[in-house]
Design an enzyme around this catalytic site. Sequence first.
Site, PDB file in Angstrom:
ATOM      1  N   HIS A  86      28.021  10.891 -30.140  1.00  0.00           N
ATOM      2  CA  HIS A  86      27.815  10.246 -31.439  1.00  0.00           C
ATOM      3  C   HIS A  86      28.785   9.092 -31.676  1.00  0.00           C
ATOM      4  O   HIS A  86      28.520   8.224 -32.496  1.00  0.00           O
ATOM      5  CB  HIS A  86      27.896  11.279 -32.578  1.00  0.00           C
ATOM      6  CG  HIS A  86      29.273  11.748 -32.915  1.00  0.00           C
ATOM      7  ND1 HIS A  86      29.705  13.036 -32.674  1.00  0.00           N
ATOM      8  CD2 HIS A  86      30.324  11.119 -33.491  1.00  0.00           C
ATOM      9  CE1 HIS A  86      30.954  13.167 -33.099  1.00  0.00           C
ATOM     10  NE2 HIS A  86      31.351  12.026 -33.592  1.00  0.00           N
ATOM     11  N   ASP A 117      26.142  16.419 -27.432  1.00  0.00           N
ATOM     12  CA  ASP A 117      27.054  15.422 -28.005  1.00  0.00           C
ATOM     13  C   ASP A 117      28.183  15.056 -27.047  1.00  0.00           C
ATOM     14  O   ASP A 117      29.349  15.014 -27.424  1.00  0.00           O
ATOM     15  CB  ASP A 117      27.622  15.939 -29.339  1.00  0.00           C
ATOM     16  CG  ASP A 117      28.153  14.806 -30.211  1.00  0.00           C
ATOM     17  OD1 ASP A 117      28.003  13.636 -29.815  1.00  0.00           O
ATOM     18  OD2 ASP A 117      28.725  15.105 -31.273  1.00  0.00           O
ATOM     19  N   SER A 193      37.151  12.182 -33.288  1.00  0.00           N
ATOM     20  CA  SER A 193      35.998  12.631 -32.506  1.00  0.00           C
ATOM     21  C   SER A 193      36.090  12.138 -31.063  1.00  0.00           C
ATOM     22  O   SER A 193      36.313  10.946 -30.818  1.00  0.00           O
ATOM     23  CB  SER A 193      34.699  12.110 -33.126  1.00  0.00           C
ATOM     24  OG  SER A 193      34.378  12.803 -34.297  1.00  0.00           O
TER      25      SER A 193
END
Length: 239
Positions: A86, A117, A193
């Site tokens: 992402h 992901d 992230s």
Amino acid sequence: MKKPQTSARSKRASTGTGLPNFVALVQRYKKAVMGIEVVQTMPVRGLGSRPLLPWDRSQPRSGRPAMNIGTGFVFHPKGYILTNEHVVSDGDRIMLRVFGKKDPVEAQVVGRNRTHDIAVLRADIPVPSPILRIGQSKDVRVGEWVLAIGSPLGLDNTVTVGIVSAKNRPLQIGDRDYPNLIQTDAAINRGNSGGPLINLRGEVVGMNTAVSQSSQGIGFAISADILKKEVDQILKHVT
């Protein structure tokens, strides 16, 4: 009355001197972690209000490009970089902020798995020594110390520390299903992230992915076993 004797162990616990020293881990692995900036010239839809967010983007105004930020880390002897899918999805340019380099370096996606992901990048950068190795989920224990290195809000090489709060958390975030997430109270923020969650042995036990926006101390990481399995599949198709 005779005063009770205080053991050396209780003295250490009360003064905090018995806590782990994370300095050596940070010094050893900080060069293997890098900030990521992703420029997207196409407009993106607003994410709305969600209690769990795996990422955030600046929204384009007046035709300006959107910017996504994240973290990546070198996990392979050939210099491959691991991050969240992402973070780099729909990006026109992926730029790495590498430790010790003044200018960002452009990277390319060599493989991805949207379902889990996970994305693997490659860039023309020296392979740091040592790299970060992915450990095994079975060795992760609830209550053990972990640290996160990443670029929250674009602040590179930020270190946060906490414990493993829980294991095997299945969550749905947006249109993605995340099985077996590791929950941690190490501070995870926008830009973390794709960064590593590291145990005291220097092993990556998870990849930081999501954070609760409605509370503090609740972050989530994709477990090491899923990372290993899916990365092996991706690299089979990389020449």
